[in-house]
Every structure is written in C-alpha cells, then in structure tokens.
Write an enzyme that holds these catalytic residues in place. Structure first.
Site, PDB file in Angstrom:
ATOM      1  N   PHE A 130       0.860  -1.189   0.000  1.00  0.00           N
ATOM      2  CA  PHE A 130       0.000   0.000   0.000  1.00  0.00           C
ATOM      3  C   PHE A 130       0.890   1.231   0.000  1.00  0.00           C
ATOM      4  O   PHE A 130       1.785   1.351   0.844  1.00  0.00           O
ATOM      5  CB  PHE A 130      -0.934   0.033   1.220  1.00  0.00           C
ATOM      6  CG  PHE A 130      -1.836   1.237   1.208  1.00  0.00           C
ATOM      7  CD1 PHE A 130      -2.941   1.291   0.352  1.00  0.00           C
ATOM      8  CD2 PHE A 130      -1.570   2.337   2.009  1.00  0.00           C
ATOM      9  CE1 PHE A 130      -3.759   2.411   0.311  1.00  0.00           C
ATOM     10  CE2 PHE A 130      -2.391   3.464   1.978  1.00  0.00           C
ATOM     11  CZ  PHE A 130      -3.493   3.493   1.130  1.00  0.00           C
ATOM     12  N   ASP A 216       9.242   2.605   1.362  1.00  0.00           N
ATOM     13  CA  ASP A 216       8.083   3.340   1.850  1.00  0.00           C
ATOM     14  C   ASP A 216       7.998   3.079   3.347  1.00  0.00           C
ATOM     15  O   ASP A 216       7.528   2.021   3.786  1.00  0.00           O
ATOM     16  CB  ASP A 216       6.815   2.876   1.129  1.00  0.00           C
ATOM     17  CG  ASP A 216       5.567   3.621   1.616  1.00  0.00           C
ATOM     18  OD1 ASP A 216       5.661   4.288   2.670  1.00  0.00           O
ATOM     19  OD2 ASP A 216       4.514   3.527   0.962  1.00  0.00           O
ATOM     20  N   LYS A 246       2.908  10.034   8.010  1.00  0.00           N
ATOM     21  CA  LYS A 246       2.190   9.636   9.221  1.00  0.00           C
ATOM     22  C   LYS A 246       2.795  10.246  10.498  1.00  0.00           C
ATOM     23  O   LYS A 246       2.531  11.404  10.779  1.00  0.00           O
ATOM     24  CB  LYS A 246       2.057   8.117   9.277  1.00  0.00           C
ATOM     25  CG  LYS A 246       1.077   7.612   8.181  1.00  0.00           C
ATOM     26  CD  LYS A 246       0.489   6.248   8.471  1.00  0.00           C
ATOM     27  CE  LYS A 246      -0.711   5.979   7.570  1.00  0.00           C
ATOM     28  NZ  LYS A 246      -0.409   5.214   6.372  1.00  0.00           N
TER      29      LYS A 246
HETATM   30  C1  LIG Z   1      -0.717   5.474   4.943  1.00  0.00           C
HETATM   31  C2  LIG Z   1       0.315   5.039   3.959  1.00  0.00           C
HETATM   32  C3  LIG Z   1       0.532   5.738   2.749  1.00  0.00           C
HETATM   33  C4  LIG Z   1      -0.346   6.885   2.306  1.00  0.00           C
HETATM   34  O1  LIG Z   1      -0.289   7.966   3.161  1.00  0.00           O
HETATM   35  P1  LIG Z   1      -1.382   9.128   3.014  1.00  0.00           P
HETATM   36  O2  LIG Z   1      -0.922  10.160   3.989  1.00  0.00           O
HETATM   37  O3  LIG Z   1      -2.710   8.545   3.334  1.00  0.00           O
HETATM   38  O4  LIG Z   1      -1.316   9.599   1.607  1.00  0.00           O
HETATM   39  C5  LIG Z   1       1.566   5.318   1.948  1.00  0.00           C
HETATM   40  N1  LIG Z   1       2.338   4.273   2.279  1.00  0.00           N
HETATM   41  C6  LIG Z   1       2.153   3.585   3.419  1.00  0.00           C
HETATM   42  C7  LIG Z   1       3.063   2.444   3.751  1.00  0.00           C
HETATM   43  C8  LIG Z   1       1.134   3.922   4.293  1.00  0.00           C
HETATM   44  O5  LIG Z   1       0.914   3.215   5.407  1.00  0.00           O
END
Ligand SMILES: *Cc1c(COP(=O)(O)O)cnc(C)c1O
Length: 399
Positions: A130, A216, A246
């Site tokens: 994700f 990521d 986050k």
């Molecule tokens: C939450 C998340 C995203 C997206 O972040 P947003 O602030 O919602 O755009 C991308 N990568 C990972 C691993 C995430 O947990």
C-alpha cells in the site's frame, strides 16, 4: 439521512471530542476509549502531547504559511535532523504519504533520465503493498480493488512477490527497470515484516543492476518498530530513496521524501514542488515530534513496550486458538491474524472501548502510541481478551 460527504469511507458510528495520550473521549460521553489506532500510526506521541501542543500554539501565533517561493528555516532544521539520523543527504517536504511516494518515483526516474538512461522507467512494486491513493502510488501497489474503475493501469509498473526471488531478480535485472519500491514492514497489507535476508538480497541486487531502492516507511518509520526507521534494524540494507509521513507530523499532515545526493542528482529547480509542503506550522510541529520520537529513551520504551505487549499477545493467542492464529509485524506495528472476520472483531473490540485497525489477510492491527504505558498495554490485552470471549460466545449462540 443523506450525508453531504462523499461516499468513500466505511466509518464506525463514533465521533470523538477530546484526546489525551492513549485515550479518546467520545461525543456521547461515558468511559474513554483506549486507542490502538492512533490515527493510523500517525499519533505516535498519543493525543495532545504537551511538547506538540506547545510547538503548535507558539508557531500558530507567529506564522503559518508563506509558500516555497521563500526560505523556510524550519525545513532546513528538520531536514538536518532527518539526514543526521539516516542514510539520506537531502529532503523534499510534502503533506501526505502518497505525495512522498510520488516524489520518490519521480526522483528515481529523473535520476536515470539525467544520466541518459531514460529507458529505465519501470517501478517494481509488491503484492500486498500500500502506497497511498494517488495514481502512481496506486499503480505502484497494484491492488486491483483500489484501481477498479479508475481507467487503464499506468505503464511502467510491474509487481512481484517477496516470496518469489527468481521472478523478482529477473525484473530487477531488466534494463528498463528504474527502481524497486517496498515497505520494509507492510502495514495495510497485513503487518508483514520483510526479513533481514530478503532486504540484504534486495539491496545487493539493486546495487548490482544500477536500480534504485525505495523504501516506503510512511507507516513503519518514525519509531514505530523501535528504531527510528524500520530498515535500521538491518544495517547494510539502506535504500537510495525513502518516503516518510504519518508520525512525522504526529497528527499534522507532514511528509518527506528523503534521498542520497546521488539518487536526487536528477532533480533541479522546477522539477517538483508543493504549495503547502513544509510550511512553517507543519515544520514547527514536526521538529517537536522528531525531537521526542528520536530520543534514545523513547525508542527504547517502544522496543520494551513491544516486547511486553507481544509476550502477552502470544499468551492471548494461545488461549484463544479459535480466534487468533498468529501475532506478526514488527515493533509496535502489530498484526493479529484472525479466524473470525476482522471487521466483526473491530466492532466487538469497540464494545470493550478498545480501538483497533483492520488490514489485509483478515488481520487486525494494533498501532499504539509509542508513549503508551505498560499498564495501558496490559489493559489493551485485557480488553482483547474480553473481545475474544465475546466473539466466541457470539459464535456459540449462533451455532
Ligand atoms: C498510509 C500510507 C501511505 C499513504 O499515506 P497518506 O498520507 O494517506 O497519503 C503510503 N504508504 C504507506 C506504507 C502507508 O501506510
């Protein structure tokens, strides 16, 4: 009653009016909720941490936003902290995780283009990944349900499994490949931690092929696993580029794309930008958050809390084998693999005034604030135990 809100969230019928540490107070009153969602791993310091409230109110009275047409000293200050603390030399500030991922993809493609290697465009993503909801991030993750109805899949993205090394190695060796994009610990996909051996092999294969490695760490970063960044558990597996968000703002929208000087060498003025990214208000709060999270004693507490919680959760799972079959993830990114439906479990936990998140592969995720006390962690486990009992009783009634 029809809502004026666009119909994209399956929300719990619950609103909060106040938060303090690991506790949330509902608009209906009554006992507070114990929060193991923490704004989906964003509120790493819990709700209304005094250092964050102080930074927010102080900066709020001075200056919020000026645009990136001018210098923003807070960006230099936070970038210096970040680059001192990890592999990176240079930082771009954005607002959300998906934007940080977009920036990472652009940096990687530009790197090759600037070296006269413009055919290197393919980004390798992973099953169960994700990366956010913008187009490139969606295409990088390749989740069919998230892409459905949104047009042709974008060119330049392929997907592999971490479990099929041969197919992955072949994709990395392809001369059209620009970068590999991976979460060192998959979050939404099901709290799945990549192993040291896998990340070492991945790093080596990328280096050998001249392919950039992008992590990521939007969810796994900023202390969540007990290291500032999850990959730091495994020295030698450092990426070339990394997306962070986050907990970086710990409740305010702040994101960053970090890179080595080499990986960012294709970027030049005009190559990327953001109106709000790194504004003075965001930087003031993120600096305060960084200075709390990066404290050795905070990371030490996160590791100790994880160990404590995981010990209790293993015992809980052993006591409820028909409910919980596995405890996984890394640090305080914890996944419980369930037998009953995870949505039903989340609702049953809510009845115990415990908030937990869902995830792929029928897991529930526990994402407690790093600041949670051991006593609160014990209360989490007691409420999970009560949830398991209620789920089991419900099954027995139905049968
Ligand atoms: C939450 C998340 C995203 C997206 O972040 P947003 O602030 O919602 O755009 C991308 N990568 C990972 C691993 C995430 O947990």
């Amino acid at each position: 009653m029809t809502s004026p809100l666009m119909n994209v969230y399956a929300r719990a019928p619950l609103a909060f009016v106040r938060g303090e540490g690991a506790w949330l107070y509902g608009s209906e009153g009554g006992e507070p909720y114990l929060d193991c969602v923490a704004g989906v791993a964003s509120n790493a310091l819990g709700h209304c941490h005094p250092a964050l409230v102080a930074a927010l109110t102080e900066q709020g009275n001075k200056l919020w936003h000026v645009s990136n047409m001018f210098e923003v000293p807070g960006q230099d200050a936070l970038a210096a902290r970040l680059t001192d603390a990890c592999f990176a030399d240079t930082v771009f500030f954005a607002n959300t995780g998906t934007e940080a991922v977009e920036c990472a993809i652009k940096v990687a493609r530009r790197y090759h283009a600037a070296r006269g290697d413009a055919q290197r465009q393919t980004i390798i993503g992973f099953h169960g990944a994700f990366h956010g909801r913008t187009y490139a991030a969606l295409n990088a993750a390749g989740n069919a349900a998230h892409l459905d109805g949104f047009g042709e899949p974008m060119a330049g993205f392929v997907h592999r499994s971490p479990d099929d090394w041969a197919a992955l190695a072949a994709a990395i060796a392809d001369p059209a490949t620009a970068a590999v994009l991976i979460e060192p610990v998959q979050g939404e996909g099901g709290a799945r931690a990549m192993t040291r051996g896998f990340l070492e092999s991945l790093r080596a294969a990328c280096t050998a092929a001249g392919v950039l490695l992008i992590y990521d760490e939007v969810q796994s970063g900023m202390g969540r696993t007990g290291q500032l960044f999850a990959h730091q558990w495994f020295p030698g597996t450092e990426p070339d580029i990394m997306a962070v968000a986050k907990a970086l703002g710990s409740g305010l929208p702040v994101a960053a794309c970090l890179a080595t000087t080499e990986a960012a060498s294709g970027m030049a003025p005009g190559g990327h930008g953001s109106t709000f990214g790194g504004n003075p208000l965001a930087m003031a709060v993120a600096i305060a958050a960084f200075d709390e999270i990066a404290k050795p004693e905070m990371l030490e507490h996160a590791r100790a809390l994880s160990e404590h919680l995981r010990g209790s959760l293993a015992a809980l799972a052993a006591g409820w084998p028909d409910v919980i079959t596995e405890v996984r993830g890394k640090g305080l990114l914890i996944g419980l693999k369930l037998v009953p439906n995870n949505r039903a479990f989340i609702a049953a936990a809510r009845d115990q005034r415990l908030l937990v998140a869902g995830g792929g592969e029928n897991i529930v995720r526990l994402l407690p604030p790093l600041t949670m006390s051991f006593a609160e962690a014990d209360e989490v486990v007691a409420r999970l135990d009560a949830t398991c009992a209620a789920m089991t009783a419900a099954v027995e009634v139905a049968a």
